[in-house]
Design a protein around this motif. Structure first.
Motif, PDB file in Angstrom:
ATOM      1  N   ALA A   1     -71.860 -22.824   7.822  1.00  0.00           N
ATOM      2  CA  ALA A   1     -70.897 -23.759   8.416  1.00  0.00           C
ATOM      3  C   ALA A   1     -70.851 -23.583   9.929  1.00  0.00           C
ATOM      4  N   GLY A   2     -70.931 -22.334  10.394  1.00  0.00           N
ATOM      5  CA  GLY A   2     -70.926 -22.087  11.826  1.00  0.00           C
ATOM      6  C   GLY A   2     -72.178 -22.587  12.524  1.00  0.00           C
ATOM      7  N   LEU A   3     -73.288 -22.712  11.804  1.00  0.00           N
ATOM      8  CA  LEU A   3     -74.541 -23.203  12.377  1.00  0.00           C
ATOM      9  C   LEU A   3     -74.660 -24.723  12.314  1.00  0.00           C
ATOM     10  N   ALA A   4     -73.760 -25.367  11.602  1.00  0.00           N
ATOM     11  CA  ALA A   4     -73.808 -26.829  11.484  1.00  0.00           C
ATOM     12  C   ALA A   4     -73.708 -27.468  12.868  1.00  0.00           C
ATOM     13  N   GLY A   5     -74.520 -28.480  13.085  1.00  0.00           N
ATOM     14  CA  GLY A   5     -74.512 -29.186  14.364  1.00  0.00           C
ATOM     15  C   GLY A   5     -75.360 -28.545  15.444  1.00  0.00           C
ATOM     16  N   SER A   6     -75.995 -27.421  15.136  1.00  0.00           N
ATOM     17  CA  SER A   6     -76.781 -26.712  16.150  1.00  0.00           C
ATOM     18  C   SER A   6     -78.183 -27.281  16.333  1.00  0.00           C
ATOM     19  N   GLY A   7     -78.633 -28.091  15.371  1.00  0.00           N
ATOM     20  CA  GLY A   7     -79.996 -28.582  15.398  1.00  0.00           C
ATOM     21  C   GLY A   7     -80.988 -27.650  14.728  1.00  0.00           C
ATOM     22  N   LEU A   8     -80.537 -26.448  14.344  1.00  0.00           N
ATOM     23  CA  LEU A   8     -81.403 -25.490  13.670  1.00  0.00           C
ATOM     24  C   LEU A   8     -81.600 -25.895  12.206  1.00  0.00           C
ATOM     25  N   ARG A   9     -82.818 -25.723  11.710  1.00  0.00           N
ATOM     26  CA  ARG A   9     -83.095 -25.957  10.298  1.00  0.00           C
ATOM     27  C   ARG A   9     -82.692 -24.698   9.524  1.00  0.00           C
ATOM     28  N   VAL A  10     -81.738 -24.834   8.636  1.00  0.00           N
ATOM     29  CA  VAL A  10     -81.193 -23.700   7.897  1.00  0.00           C
ATOM     30  C   VAL A  10     -81.411 -23.934   6.412  1.00  0.00           C
ATOM     31  N   LEU A  11     -81.990 -22.929   5.747  1.00  0.00           N
ATOM     32  CA  LEU A  11     -82.181 -22.975   4.295  1.00  0.00           C
ATOM     33  C   LEU A  11     -81.342 -21.870   3.671  1.00  0.00           C
ATOM     34  N   ILE A  12     -80.466 -22.233   2.755  1.00  0.00           N
ATOM     35  CA  ILE A  12     -79.671 -21.265   2.002  1.00  0.00           C
ATOM     36  C   ILE A  12     -80.295 -21.145   0.619  1.00  0.00           C
ATOM     37  N   VAL A  13     -80.649 -19.924   0.220  1.00  0.00           N
ATOM     38  CA  VAL A  13     -81.176 -19.725  -1.132  1.00  0.00           C
ATOM     39  C   VAL A  13     -80.151 -18.928  -1.935  1.00  0.00           C
ATOM     40  N   GLU A  14     -79.883 -19.401  -3.120  1.00  0.00           N
ATOM     41  CA  GLU A  14     -78.847 -18.826  -3.984  1.00  0.00           C
ATOM     42  C   GLU A  14     -79.421 -18.655  -5.387  1.00  0.00           C
ATOM     43  N   ARG A  15     -79.306 -17.457  -5.947  1.00  0.00           N
ATOM     44  CA  ARG A  15     -79.880 -17.219  -7.281  1.00  0.00           C
ATOM     45  C   ARG A  15     -79.080 -17.883  -8.393  1.00  0.00           C
TER      46      ARG A  15
ATOM     47  N   THR B   1     -68.839 -28.120   4.434  1.00  0.00           N
ATOM     48  CA  THR B   1     -68.979 -28.376   5.866  1.00  0.00           C
ATOM     49  C   THR B   1     -70.431 -28.255   6.298  1.00  0.00           C
ATOM     50  N   ALA B   2     -71.098 -27.194   5.845  1.00  0.00           N
ATOM     51  CA  ALA B   2     -72.479 -26.958   6.255  1.00  0.00           C
ATOM     52  C   ALA B   2     -73.410 -28.060   5.785  1.00  0.00           C
ATOM     53  N   LEU B   3     -73.283 -28.460   4.533  1.00  0.00           N
ATOM     54  CA  LEU B   3     -74.239 -29.402   3.947  1.00  0.00           C
ATOM     55  C   LEU B   3     -74.035 -30.835   4.426  1.00  0.00           C
ATOM     56  N   ALA B   4     -72.978 -31.067   5.193  1.00  0.00           N
ATOM     57  CA  ALA B   4     -72.837 -32.371   5.833  1.00  0.00           C
ATOM     58  C   ALA B   4     -73.867 -32.552   6.950  1.00  0.00           C
ATOM     59  N   ASP B   5     -74.463 -31.444   7.398  1.00  0.00           N
ATOM     60  CA  ASP B   5     -75.525 -31.470   8.398  1.00  0.00           C
ATOM     61  C   ASP B   5     -76.863 -31.625   7.671  1.00  0.00           C
ATOM     62  N   PRO B   6     -77.626 -32.662   7.934  1.00  0.00           N
ATOM     63  CA  PRO B   6     -78.892 -32.866   7.212  1.00  0.00           C
ATOM     64  C   PRO B   6     -79.926 -31.778   7.485  1.00  0.00           C
ATOM     65  N   ASN B   7     -79.725 -30.971   8.527  1.00  0.00           N
ATOM     66  CA  ASN B   7     -80.654 -29.877   8.818  1.00  0.00           C
ATOM     67  C   ASN B   7     -80.399 -28.643   7.958  1.00  0.00           C
ATOM     68  N   ILE B   8     -79.319 -28.664   7.191  1.00  0.00           N
ATOM     69  CA  ILE B   8     -78.956 -27.507   6.363  1.00  0.00           C
ATOM     70  C   ILE B   8     -79.129 -27.886   4.897  1.00  0.00           C
TER      71      ILE B   8
ATOM     72  N   LEU C   1     -76.497 -16.468  16.947  1.00  0.00           N
ATOM     73  CA  LEU C   1     -77.771 -17.047  16.527  1.00  0.00           C
ATOM     74  C   LEU C   1     -78.057 -18.351  17.270  1.00  0.00           C
ATOM     75  N   LYS C   2     -77.028 -19.154  17.485  1.00  0.00           N
ATOM     76  CA  LYS C   2     -77.226 -20.389  18.242  1.00  0.00           C
ATOM     77  C   LYS C   2     -77.614 -20.079  19.689  1.00  0.00           C
ATOM     78  N   ASP C   3     -76.913 -19.132  20.305  1.00  0.00           N
ATOM     79  CA  ASP C   3     -77.197 -18.781  21.701  1.00  0.00           C
ATOM     80  C   ASP C   3     -78.580 -18.165  21.841  1.00  0.00           C
ATOM     81  N   SER C   4     -78.931 -17.272  20.933  1.00  0.00           N
ATOM     82  CA  SER C   4     -80.224 -16.592  21.038  1.00  0.00           C
ATOM     83  C   SER C   4     -81.367 -17.555  20.741  1.00  0.00           C
ATOM     84  N   SER C   5     -81.154 -18.506  19.849  1.00  0.00           N
ATOM     85  CA  SER C   5     -82.188 -19.504  19.585  1.00  0.00           C
ATOM     86  C   SER C   5     -82.419 -20.367  20.804  1.00  0.00           C
ATOM     87  N   SER C   6     -81.343 -20.700  21.505  1.00  0.00           N
ATOM     88  CA  SER C   6     -81.461 -21.478  22.738  1.00  0.00           C
ATOM     89  C   SER C   6     -82.195 -20.684  23.806  1.00  0.00           C
TER      90      SER C   6
END
Length: 501
Positions: free
Chosen positions: A20-34, A212-219, A485-490
């Protein structure tokens, strides 16, 4: 090509809030859940299905050091244990970040203080729509703003309880809760504590953060994917070996929970990392903590007609006094009904009904101190949990004080029962953060000291358990890590050096 810019392993409180905190950053985020999404069912509000039949408990077993198998009661689903949590969103007290002397020893303190985490606490309280009143509890740390919503109202029997406790010399206050009460009760008139959230009535890791997170198409979220090993080459993670094949990303975040995150790091040992990944300090899996906790039932002639009950807390003994060390937090349990009490104790149903109908139910919680010999290890494919309780005398003192006060408040019979290792009472501490790589696994932002691109974002990070529910602190650390993570990616994108702290 990488599968994402960041892969998050796990969708519980840490992983989902980070996303959720990464939403809107433009980063491609994949969450894997067993696990899988929880869907609504008749069993979701059936106390006998939940507490007697264990309908939602996973088949997973762990080992004690002597090889005895037990079902740990951790849940495998999208949202993790938060789907069943009591929705209590408490901040650590200011004093919890510094070393504190307890009956059982002295805590090590944190490398950050409450002021550092305070803005992230506030953001987490907003994300989880916390209901509370920060002015009512004298132990509450400073807030720059009020809770997003007023506290959930006490039911009539709890209003009377608060009056009795005040007359007995205590300072009861509202529990900060992430619950949409109207939505919860519209599904069924039950408590939420230990009941699964299948309709969004609780604001948990799935219904608040992942939505919140999954509203971002990059997540994106992939369910049913089990990570079996982390591959590394020197100081970098190169891939994840999973049940769905090999996955790669420039940054990997481990958020599988305090036990499973540690176990995965240990299972990923290789020639360069013979003791497991991120384990040069030999601290991975150590310092496992699980709150000392007891159920305390206060009986009187008056019938308790509460439905949800869990709205009140007592922190008068939390910080201790000059003469007495800290003892812990007391809060109400969700309403313990006849089928719950019968299932949990084995009492005949008529006796369980007599007790349940006339009891108000409390949860007494004391700090478990970090101990390097209290630890998670692996034995082949099995997880071995060697939990060594600490600070137990403080917990006994807390329960004794609570019982004496309740009797003084007009409850002639007060019963108590400690929770055992089958009940996951806020497990934490197995990959603690710290400034010193020799005594901690991660830096203060959750990056592994030994690996350039591995982060941890769950209860593993907590250097101390305090004596409050850890969910809000995990969420605050996740939002802080998301900003990093957003700052360091930038910075990486512009060729600048990645900042570490």
């Amino acid at each position: 090509m990488n599968d994402a810019d960041i892969i998050i392993v796990g969708s519980g409180m840490g992983g989902a809030t980070l996303a959720a905190g990464l939403a809107g950053s433009g980063l491609r985020v994949l969450i894997v859940e067993r696990g899988q999404l929880l869907h609504d069912s008749p069993e979701a509000r059936d106390p006998e299905a939940i507490f007697r039949d264990g309908h939602f408990r996973p088949d997973e077993t762990w080992l004690t050091p002597d090889g005895t198998r037990f079902n740990p009661g951790n849940y495998t689903c999208v949202g993790g244990n938060s789907k069943f949590y009591g929705a209590v969103m408490m901040r650590y007290r200011e004093a919890d970040f510094a070393p504190i002397r307890h009956m059982g020893g002295t805590t090590p303190g944190w490398p950050i203080d409450h002021a550092t985490l305070s803005p992230f606490y506030a953001r987490a309280e907003a994300l989880y729509q916390v209901r509370g009143d920060a002015r009512a509890d004298p132990s509450e740390p400073p807030h720059d703003s009020a809770y997003p919503h007023p506290p959930i109202p006490h039911e009539p029997d709890i209003v009377r309880l608060a009056t009795r406790l005040t007359r007995a010399g205590l300072t009861p206050s509202p529990l900060p809760l992430a619950v949409d009460l109207d939505r919860w009760l519209s599904r069924a008139q039950t408590p939420w504590d230990a009941f699964p959230d299948t309709t969004g009535g609780k604001l948990d890791a799935e219904s608040a953060a992942l939505v919140t997170a999954l509203a971002d198409p990059n997540i994106t979220l992939r369910t049913g994917v089990e990570v079996r090993k982390i591959e590394a080459d020197g100081t970098r993670i190169t891939g994840l070996l999973t049940s769905a094949g090999r996955l790669t990303a420039p940054r990997i975040v481990l958020a599988a929970g305090a036990v499973h995150s540690a176990a995965l790091l240990l299972r990923s040992a290789d020639e360069d990392h013979p003791n497991g990944l991120a384990n040069r300090s030999d601290q991975v899996g150590r310092n496992f903590m699980n709150h000392n906790a007891s159920a305390v039932l206060a009986l009187s002639h008056r019938r308790n007609r509460s439905v949800y009950q869990k709205t009140l807390q007592i922190n008068d003994w939390y910080l201790g006094t000059g003469e007495e060390p800290p003892l812990g937090n007391v809060q109400l349990l969700g309403r313990v009904s006849t089928p719950i009490l019968a299932a949990q104790t084995g009492l005949p149903r008529p006796l369980a009904a007599l007790i349940a109908n006339h009891a108000i139910d409390f949860y007494a919680m004391s700090e478990d101190l970090p101990d390097p010999e209290s630890r998670v290890t692996v034995r082949g494919d099995d997880i071995v949990l060697d939990w060594k309780r600490s600070n137990w005398d403080a917990h006994l003192a807390l329960v004794a004080k609570l019982k004496a006060t309740l009797k003084r408040a007009g409850f002639p019979i007060v019963l108590s029962r400690a929770f055992d290792r089958r009940t996951p009472s806020h497990q934490c501490g197995t990959a603690r953060l710290g400034a010193d790589p020799a005594t901690s696994v991660c830096d203060p932002l959750g990056k592994a000291h030994d690996l350039d691109n591995l982060y941890i974002c769950d209860a593993s990070l907590l250097p101390t358990s305090a004596a409050v529910n850890p969910s809000l602190t995990i969420a605050a650390l996740a939002l802080r890590q998301a900003d990093h993570l957003k700052d360091s990616s930038s910075s990486d994108a512009t060729g600048q050096k990645e900042f570490v702290q």
